[in-house]
Enzyme design. Structure first.
Site, PDB file in Angstrom:
ATOM      1  N   PRO A   1       1.667   3.237  -0.597  1.00 25.97           N
ATOM      2  CA  PRO A   1       0.921   4.437  -0.204  1.00 25.97           C
ATOM      3  C   PRO A   1       0.346   5.177  -1.399  1.00 25.97           C
ATOM      4  CG  PRO A   1       3.301   4.710   0.203  1.00 25.97           C
ATOM      5  CD  PRO A   1       3.088   3.294  -0.234  1.00 25.97           C
TER       6      PRO A   1
ATOM      7  N   GLU B   1      12.386   2.261  -1.269  1.00 22.41           N
ATOM      8  CA  GLU B   1      11.595   3.270  -2.009  1.00 22.41           C
ATOM      9  C   GLU B   1      10.393   2.655  -2.709  1.00 22.41           C
ATOM     10  OE1 GLU B   1      11.762   6.538  -1.860  1.00 22.41           O
ATOM     11  OE2 GLU B   1      13.290   6.110  -0.358  1.00 22.41           O
TER      12      GLU B   1
HETATM   13  N1  SAM Z   1       8.569   5.830  -1.872  1.00 21.78           N
HETATM   14  C1  SAM Z   1       7.272   5.270  -1.635  1.00 21.78           C
HETATM   15  C2  SAM Z   1       6.220   6.323  -1.915  1.00 21.78           C
HETATM   16  O1  SAM Z   1       6.441   7.473  -1.620  1.00 21.78           O
HETATM   17  O2  SAM Z   1       5.111   5.939  -2.403  1.00 21.78           O
HETATM   18  C3  SAM Z   1       7.148   4.798  -0.197  1.00 21.78           C
HETATM   19  C4  SAM Z   1       7.893   3.540   0.067  1.00 21.78           C
HETATM   20  S1  SAM Z   1       7.619   2.933   1.707  1.00 21.78           S
HETATM   21  C5  SAM Z   1       8.956   3.635   2.598  1.00 21.78           C
HETATM   22  C6  SAM Z   1       8.105   1.244   1.579  1.00 21.78           C
HETATM   23  C7  SAM Z   1       6.979   0.273   1.365  1.00 21.78           C
HETATM   24  O3  SAM Z   1       6.092   0.317   2.470  1.00 21.78           O
HETATM   25  C8  SAM Z   1       6.102   0.505   0.150  1.00 21.78           C
HETATM   26  O4  SAM Z   1       6.662  -0.031  -1.013  1.00 21.78           O
HETATM   27  C9  SAM Z   1       4.823  -0.192   0.546  1.00 21.78           C
HETATM   28  O5  SAM Z   1       4.862  -1.583   0.246  1.00 21.78           O
HETATM   29  C10 SAM Z   1       4.782  -0.022   2.056  1.00 21.78           C
HETATM   30  N2  SAM Z   1       3.879   1.039   2.507  1.00 21.78           N
HETATM   31  C11 SAM Z   1       4.241   2.163   3.187  1.00 21.78           C
HETATM   32  N3  SAM Z   1       3.172   2.914   3.500  1.00 21.78           N
HETATM   33  C12 SAM Z   1       2.094   2.245   3.035  1.00 21.78           C
HETATM   34  C13 SAM Z   1       0.693   2.520   3.042  1.00 21.78           C
HETATM   35  N4  SAM Z   1       0.196   3.639   3.593  1.00 21.78           N
HETATM   36  N5  SAM Z   1      -0.140   1.621   2.478  1.00 21.78           N
HETATM   37  C14 SAM Z   1       0.339   0.505   1.909  1.00 21.78           C
HETATM   38  N6  SAM Z   1       1.670   0.201   1.840  1.00 21.78           N
HETATM   39  C15 SAM Z   1       2.527   1.055   2.404  1.00 21.78           C
END
Ligand code: SAM
Length: 258
Positions: free
Chosen positions: A98, A125
């Site tokens: 994200p 994370e």
């Molecule tokens: N702690 C991270 C942050 O705040 O940027 C978020 C981690 S998320 C819970 C877990 C994984 O989901 C990320 O490492 C990514 O690969 C994926 N992910 C979640 N939202 C995403 C988005 N909007 N676009 C692309 N990948 C996403």
């Protein structure tokens, strides 16, 4: 077009990629999708892929080494290192996050031109930052919200890029008119029957006058884009006729429903 996807949950992709356009593109030999389980690249007896973050705080972080070993295996360590050292990318190594740049239609087009891309799906994370320093060439986000993993974002990238592979869609006009392809949102569509619960079809679409239909569709695209996405309208390539049409409209604010 070849996609290599690194994930802890390869099973999530099976049914999505087996059906419809992506399924057919694979059956026709236009697209290859290779799923790689990151856990297969662990070297410890418990196959651990994550650990606690340095500096404390909640959650777990995906370890760098299994992902790096997977990339070395899939692309070759030399290519991975050379891409980072020279900045010359042969095979984009994309981390879904994200915190990445927004994934959009121009990016999908550029990725299709490479002929092969690698997608890394995070969980928890996210991944150890050294993955970025050592291997990642692009960080992409599919929107300003947080999902639990990179698998759905990877599916979105695969589907958007696959649609652009020559031969995948029977009628390439569909791609040219799609929202975002021309820099505008797409015009509204209608199909049979001519009346649905008292609502008809705009007369112009049944007039048989192709020049009028083309102009009407363009104006509808301009109207929708102005109303819903003024940010992309500001960047769109507009003709003089488009500009005249827009300048003849009442202010955008006053046309909003109250
Ligand atoms: N702690 C991270 C942050 O705040 O940027 C978020 C981690 S998320 C819970 C877990 C994984 O989901 C990320 O490492 C990514 O690969 C994926 N992910 C979640 N939202 C995403 C988005 N909007 N676009 C692309 N990948 C996403």
């Amino acid at each position: 077009m070849r996609f290599d996807i690194l994930t802890l949950f390869p099973g999530l992709f099976t049914s999505v990629f087996a059906e419809s356009i992506v399924g057919r593109a694979q059956a026709d030999g236009l697209v290859e999708i290779h799923l790689h389980n990151i856990r297969d690249y662990t070297t410890d007896k418990h196959h651990v892929t994550d650990d606690t973050p340095y500096g404390g705080g909640g959650g777990m972080v995906m370890k760098a080494e299994p992902i790096l070993l997977a990339l070395d295996d899939i692309l070759g360590a030399e290519l991975v290192a050379a891409q980072k050292a020279t900045g010359e990318v042969q095979v984009p190594v994309i981390l879904l996050t994200p915190a990445g740049r927004p994934f959009d239609q121009p990016t999908a087009r550029r990725l299709e031109e490479y002929g092969r891309i690698v997608l890394i799906c995070g969980r928890y994370e996210g991944v150890d930052e050294r993955i970025n320093q050592l291997a990642v060439t692009h960080e992409l986000s599919i929107g300003d919200y947080v999902l639990s993993g990179g698998e759905i974002p990877a599916m979105a990238v695969v589907e958007a890029v696959t649609r652009l592979v020559p031969g995948v869609l029977g009628d390439m006009r569909a791609v040219i008119d799609d929202s975002h392809s021309s820099g505008l949102l797409e015009y509204p569509h209608y199909t049979k029957p001519a009346e649905v619960r008292g609502l008809g079809v705009p007369d112009v679409l049944t007039s048989g006058d192709h020049a009028r239909i083309t102009r009407w569709r363009r104006e509808q695209a301009l109207l929708r884009t102005r109303e819903r996405r003024p940010d992309i309208l500001a960047r769109a390539a507009l003709s003089e006729q488009d500009e005249r049409f827009l300048s003849g409209l009442p202010d955008a604010e006053s046309s909003e429903p109250g």
